[in-house]
Design an enzyme around this catalytic site. Structure first.
Site, PDB file in Angstrom:
ATOM      1  N   ASP A 161       0.871  -1.185   0.000  1.00  0.00           N
ATOM      2  CA  ASP A 161       0.000   0.000   0.000  1.00  0.00           C
ATOM      3  C   ASP A 161       0.898   1.221   0.000  1.00  0.00           C
ATOM      4  O   ASP A 161       1.941   1.225   0.668  1.00  0.00           O
ATOM      5  CB  ASP A 161      -0.891  -0.016   1.255  1.00  0.00           C
ATOM      6  CG  ASP A 161      -2.111   0.870   1.131  1.00  0.00           C
ATOM      7  OD1 ASP A 161      -3.242   0.362   1.222  1.00  0.00           O
ATOM      8  OD2 ASP A 161      -1.945   2.104   0.941  1.00  0.00           O
ATOM      9  N   LYS A 217      -4.043   6.797   1.053  1.00  0.00           N
ATOM     10  CA  LYS A 217      -5.345   6.874   1.724  1.00  0.00           C
ATOM     11  C   LYS A 217      -5.446   5.870   2.874  1.00  0.00           C
ATOM     12  O   LYS A 217      -6.302   6.004   3.737  1.00  0.00           O
ATOM     13  CB  LYS A 217      -6.474   6.569   0.724  1.00  0.00           C
ATOM     14  CG  LYS A 217      -6.575   7.540  -0.436  1.00  0.00           C
ATOM     15  CD  LYS A 217      -7.132   8.864   0.017  1.00  0.00           C
ATOM     16  CE  LYS A 217      -7.209   9.842  -1.138  1.00  0.00           C
ATOM     17  NZ  LYS A 217      -7.741  11.149  -0.736  1.00  0.00           N
ATOM     18  N   ALA A 256      -6.913   1.396  -5.354  1.00  0.00           N
ATOM     19  CA  ALA A 256      -7.513   2.199  -6.425  1.00  0.00           C
ATOM     20  C   ALA A 256      -7.793   3.581  -5.866  1.00  0.00           C
ATOM     21  O   ALA A 256      -7.831   3.778  -4.651  1.00  0.00           O
ATOM     22  CB  ALA A 256      -8.825   1.571  -6.887  1.00  0.00           C
ATOM     23  N   SER A 302     -16.807  -2.937  -8.927  1.00  0.00           N
ATOM     24  CA  SER A 302     -17.833  -2.113  -8.277  1.00  0.00           C
ATOM     25  C   SER A 302     -19.170  -2.209  -8.989  1.00  0.00           C
ATOM     26  O   SER A 302     -19.224  -2.341 -10.225  1.00  0.00           O
ATOM     27  CB  SER A 302     -17.358  -0.658  -8.293  1.00  0.00           C
ATOM     28  OG  SER A 302     -18.394   0.184  -7.871  1.00  0.00           O
ATOM     29  N   TYR A 360     -14.481   6.843 -12.932  1.00  0.00           N
ATOM     30  CA  TYR A 360     -14.171   5.828 -11.910  1.00  0.00           C
ATOM     31  C   TYR A 360     -14.767   4.481 -12.312  1.00  0.00           C
ATOM     32  O   TYR A 360     -14.077   3.453 -12.328  1.00  0.00           O
ATOM     33  CB  TYR A 360     -14.714   6.266 -10.536  1.00  0.00           C
ATOM     34  CG  TYR A 360     -14.772   5.124  -9.536  1.00  0.00           C
ATOM     35  CD1 TYR A 360     -13.612   4.613  -8.973  1.00  0.00           C
ATOM     36  CD2 TYR A 360     -15.998   4.533  -9.184  1.00  0.00           C
ATOM     37  CE1 TYR A 360     -13.656   3.553  -8.071  1.00  0.00           C
ATOM     38  CE2 TYR A 360     -16.059   3.478  -8.284  1.00  0.00           C
ATOM     39  CZ  TYR A 360     -14.886   2.979  -7.737  1.00  0.00           C
ATOM     40  OH  TYR A 360     -14.940   1.920  -6.860  1.00  0.00           O
ATOM     41  N   LYS A 401     -13.057   0.555 -13.689  1.00  0.00           N
ATOM     42  CA  LYS A 401     -13.356  -0.799 -13.200  1.00  0.00           C
ATOM     43  C   LYS A 401     -13.790  -1.694 -14.366  1.00  0.00           C
ATOM     44  O   LYS A 401     -13.389  -2.861 -14.468  1.00  0.00           O
ATOM     45  CB  LYS A 401     -14.460  -0.746 -12.127  1.00  0.00           C
ATOM     46  CG  LYS A 401     -14.050   0.016 -10.876  1.00  0.00           C
ATOM     47  CD  LYS A 401     -13.027  -0.757 -10.065  1.00  0.00           C
ATOM     48  CE  LYS A 401     -12.512  -0.004  -8.876  1.00  0.00           C
ATOM     49  NZ  LYS A 401     -11.483  -0.696  -8.133  1.00  0.00           N
ATOM     50  N   LEU A 427     -22.313   7.266   3.104  1.00  0.00           N
ATOM     51  CA  LEU A 427     -23.472   7.732   3.870  1.00  0.00           C
ATOM     52  C   LEU A 427     -23.388   7.437   5.372  1.00  0.00           C
ATOM     53  O   LEU A 427     -23.606   8.337   6.188  1.00  0.00           O
ATOM     54  CB  LEU A 427     -24.752   7.109   3.278  1.00  0.00           C
ATOM     55  CG  LEU A 427     -26.053   7.535   3.954  1.00  0.00           C
ATOM     56  CD1 LEU A 427     -26.291   9.036   3.794  1.00  0.00           C
ATOM     57  CD2 LEU A 427     -27.238   6.742   3.393  1.00  0.00           C
ATOM     58  N   ILE A 464     -29.995  14.895   2.551  1.00  0.00           N
ATOM     59  CA  ILE A 464     -30.701  13.881   1.754  1.00  0.00           C
ATOM     60  C   ILE A 464     -30.874  14.495   0.362  1.00  0.00           C
ATOM     61  O   ILE A 464     -31.525  15.530   0.223  1.00  0.00           O
ATOM     62  CB  ILE A 464     -32.090  13.571   2.357  1.00  0.00           C
ATOM     63  CG1 ILE A 464     -31.953  12.978   3.759  1.00  0.00           C
ATOM     64  CG2 ILE A 464     -32.883  12.655   1.439  1.00  0.00           C
ATOM     65  CD1 ILE A 464     -33.294  12.721   4.463  1.00  0.00           C
ATOM     66  N   ARG A 491     -29.032  14.803  -6.842  1.00  0.00           N
ATOM     67  CA  ARG A 491     -27.726  14.920  -7.486  1.00  0.00           C
ATOM     68  C   ARG A 491     -27.842  14.332  -8.890  1.00  0.00           C
ATOM     69  O   ARG A 491     -28.532  13.313  -9.078  1.00  0.00           O
ATOM     70  CB  ARG A 491     -26.666  14.116  -6.717  1.00  0.00           C
ATOM     71  CG  ARG A 491     -26.263  14.766  -5.415  1.00  0.00           C
ATOM     72  CD  ARG A 491     -25.142  14.018  -4.767  1.00  0.00           C
ATOM     73  NE  ARG A 491     -25.495  12.630  -4.479  1.00  0.00           N
ATOM     74  CZ  ARG A 491     -24.917  11.883  -3.556  1.00  0.00           C
ATOM     75  NH1 ARG A 491     -23.944  12.393  -2.834  1.00  0.00           N
ATOM     76  NH2 ARG A 491     -25.278  10.640  -3.345  1.00  0.00           N
TER      77      ARG A 491
HETATM   78  P1  NAD Z   1      -9.617   2.835   0.369  1.00  0.00           P
HETATM   79  O1  NAD Z   1      -9.248   4.155  -0.245  1.00  0.00           O
HETATM   80  O2  NAD Z   1      -9.879   2.789   1.834  1.00  0.00           O
HETATM   81  O3  NAD Z   1      -8.493   1.748   0.025  1.00  0.00           O
HETATM   82  C1  NAD Z   1      -7.677   1.823  -1.127  1.00  0.00           C
HETATM   83  C2  NAD Z   1      -6.246   1.606  -0.669  1.00  0.00           C
HETATM   84  O4  NAD Z   1      -5.397   1.602  -1.821  1.00  0.00           O
HETATM   85  C3  NAD Z   1      -5.732   2.713   0.244  1.00  0.00           C
HETATM   86  O5  NAD Z   1      -5.140   2.112   1.377  1.00  0.00           O
HETATM   87  C4  NAD Z   1      -4.693   3.456  -0.590  1.00  0.00           C
HETATM   88  O6  NAD Z   1      -3.650   3.987   0.196  1.00  0.00           O
HETATM   89  C5  NAD Z   1      -4.240   2.371  -1.545  1.00  0.00           C
HETATM   90  N1  NAD Z   1      -3.750   2.856  -2.835  1.00  0.00           N
HETATM   91  C6  NAD Z   1      -4.375   3.689  -3.705  1.00  0.00           C
HETATM   92  N2  NAD Z   1      -3.615   3.876  -4.789  1.00  0.00           N
HETATM   93  C7  NAD Z   1      -2.485   3.134  -4.609  1.00  0.00           C
HETATM   94  C8  NAD Z   1      -1.321   2.917  -5.398  1.00  0.00           C
HETATM   95  N3  NAD Z   1      -1.138   3.523  -6.571  1.00  0.00           N
HETATM   96  N4  NAD Z   1      -0.374   2.081  -4.922  1.00  0.00           N
HETATM   97  C9  NAD Z   1      -0.535   1.466  -3.715  1.00  0.00           C
HETATM   98  N5  NAD Z   1      -1.608   1.651  -2.929  1.00  0.00           N
HETATM   99  C10 NAD Z   1      -2.569   2.488  -3.384  1.00  0.00           C
HETATM  100  O7  NAD Z   1     -10.869   2.294  -0.450  1.00  0.00           O
HETATM  101  P2  NAD Z   1     -11.871   1.095  -0.093  1.00  0.00           P
HETATM  102  O8  NAD Z   1     -13.190   1.695   0.216  1.00  0.00           O
HETATM  103  O9  NAD Z   1     -11.240   0.159   0.845  1.00  0.00           O
HETATM  104  O10 NAD Z   1     -11.992   0.398  -1.517  1.00  0.00           O
HETATM  105  C11 NAD Z   1     -11.183  -0.726  -1.854  1.00  0.00           C
HETATM  106  C12 NAD Z   1     -11.505  -1.164  -3.275  1.00  0.00           C
HETATM  107  O11 NAD Z   1     -12.897  -1.497  -3.357  1.00  0.00           O
HETATM  108  C13 NAD Z   1     -11.269  -0.087  -4.340  1.00  0.00           C
HETATM  109  O12 NAD Z   1     -10.744  -0.725  -5.485  1.00  0.00           O
HETATM  110  C14 NAD Z   1     -12.668   0.443  -4.617  1.00  0.00           C
HETATM  111  O13 NAD Z   1     -12.770   0.953  -5.936  1.00  0.00           O
HETATM  112  C15 NAD Z   1     -13.509  -0.805  -4.423  1.00  0.00           C
HETATM  113  N6  NAD Z   1     -14.918  -0.531  -4.061  1.00  0.00           N
HETATM  114  C16 NAD Z   1     -15.198   0.101  -2.869  1.00  0.00           C
HETATM  115  C17 NAD Z   1     -16.542   0.316  -2.530  1.00  0.00           C
HETATM  116  C18 NAD Z   1     -16.930   0.983  -1.226  1.00  0.00           C
HETATM  117  O14 NAD Z   1     -18.150   1.082  -0.936  1.00  0.00           O
HETATM  118  N7  NAD Z   1     -15.999   1.434  -0.396  1.00  0.00           N
HETATM  119  C19 NAD Z   1     -17.569  -0.082  -3.400  1.00  0.00           C
HETATM  120  C20 NAD Z   1     -17.215  -0.696  -4.599  1.00  0.00           C
HETATM  121  C21 NAD Z   1     -15.890  -0.935  -4.908  1.00  0.00           C
END
Ligand code: NAD
Length: 331
Positions: free
Chosen positions: A32, A36, A76, A118, A142, A146, A191, A208, A283
């Site tokens: 990582d 983030k 991501a 996603s 975004y 995916k 949310l 909302i 929105r």
């Molecule tokens: P998050 O931002 O908490 O986790 C993403 C992690 O990836 C972070 O720790 C960040 O530091 C790391 N990261 C980002 N770019 C990087 C890079 N270039 N190199 C190394 N590390 C990197 O997000 P999340 O909510 O845990 O989401 C995780 C995955 O699930 C993502 O791919 C997201 O698109 C997908 N997703 C999330 C949701 C949701 O509701 N949170 C829904 C659908 C899909």
């Protein structure tokens, strides 16, 4: 078995790491860049590499050193709004980053890949519930990143024999039952954490966006799936990949929808706080109802959700937020 978890310090990845670490069979390496994610979310004793997936040299070193058998790819950039404002950055991180990871896997002969896709790939789905075989129709950069990676995986299977599983999460939410790890995005756009910030006195009200949709109370309906249930789906997916050696794509949701007002009411019940809500304009691009058809994942993977009520989900999030008022506080 050695599993490289990219983005394992993020919200969903850290819950997967926590679940995997309770089982003997897996050696976990978290990669990582901490842009983030939160180092505090990783349990002691787990190997951690601070690296960026866009750094080919770092990937070469990590693959040579650890020789993973499987890659679980969570990392991501995840904000729809940011992706609209800066699409090139999003394609670079989410698509180019994944290409570099797949190239490293190909070079080092790593055959198995599990991808965090996603529900966003389905855009304004015309039919609900959304089945696994519906055609992706992304409506923002975004979501498109995916959908592009999903296609890339299919072509990589064809060309190199990669075996993969795409897991399309609906609304990930909740926190680990211990209350030790949970959701801490910056900026927060989800949310439930936003509602709980009202209960914590950190914001005055929750917005909302639209209460004139054709739903039971006029507010948007979404499918909420607990983050630990997502984590266990990954472990089931991994077992399936090894057992069946077959690529698949699954929607992961609960199959049930809750309106925004129902979520706010659940939070009022859980926190005993009045939580003021303010109705604002719709929105652009918010569909009225998004619900997953997840029975295929249940049947094929043998996945079973543990969290079945929205109160339980919100209560788990509340346990984390109450004890981490400023999140992990490590940025
Ligand atoms: P998050 O931002 O908490 O986790 C993403 C992690 O990836 C972070 O720790 C960040 O530091 C790391 N990261 C980002 N770019 C990087 C890079 N270039 N190199 C190394 N590390 C990197 O997000 P999340 O909510 O845990 O989401 C995780 C995955 O699930 C993502 O791919 C997201 O698109 C997908 N997703 C999330 C949701 C949701 O509701 N949170 C829904 C659908 C899909």
């Amino acid at each position: 078995m050695k599993i490289l978890v990219s983005g394992g310090a993020g919200y969903i990845g850290s819950h997967l790491v926590r679940e995997l670490s309770t089982q003997q069979d897996y050696e976990i390496i978290v990669l990582d860049n901490l842009s983030k994610g939160h180092i505090k979310s990783i349990p002691n004793g787990i190997k951690f590499e601070k690296a960026d997936v866009r750094d080919k040299k770092a990937l070469e070193r990590i693959f040579s050193e650890y020789k993973p058998d499987v890659v679980m790819h969570f990392c991501a950039s995840i904000s729809v709004e940011e992706s609209v404002a800066d699409p090139l950055e999003y394609y670079e991180n989410n698509v180019v980053g994944t290409i570099y990871l797949l190239q490293a896997m190909k070079k080092h002969n790593v055959k198995y890949f599990i991808f965090s896709s996603s529900a966003a790939i389905f855009g304004n789905a015309k039919k609900v519930p959304i089945t696994d075989n519906m055609r992706p129709d992304p409506i923002n950069p975004y979501a498109d990143t995916k959908a592009v990676v999903e296609k890339l995986l299919a072509w990589s299977e064809n060309a190199y024999g990669l075996k993969y599983i795409c897991l399309r999460y609906f609304n990930a939410c909740g926190a680990h039952e211990s209350g030790e790890i949970g959701e801490d995005h910056d900026p927060e756009t989800h949310l439930i954490p936003l509602i709980l910030q009202v209960a914590l006195g950190q914001r005055d009200s929750i917005s909302i966006f639209g209460d004139d949709y054709e739903t039971k109370d006029g507010t948007c309906v979404r499918d909420y799936i607990h983050v630990t249930d997502l984590a266990t789906a990954h472990i089931k997916a991994l077992e399936y990949l090894i057992r069946e050696n077959k690529s698949q794509s699954f929607n992961l949701g609960s199959g049930e929808g809750y309106t925004v007002k129902e979520i706010i009411n659940a939070a009022r019940n859980v926190t005993s706080h009045p939580i003021q809500a303010v109705v604002e304009a719709r929105r652009i691009g918010d569909p009225a109802v998004l619900i997953a058809e997840s029975t295929r994942a249940e049947q094929i993977l043998g996945w079973k959700r543990k969290y079945n009520t929205i109160e339980d989900i919100v209560a788990s999030a509340w346990k984390y937020h109450k004890s981490h008022i400023n999140g992990y506080n490590d940025h």
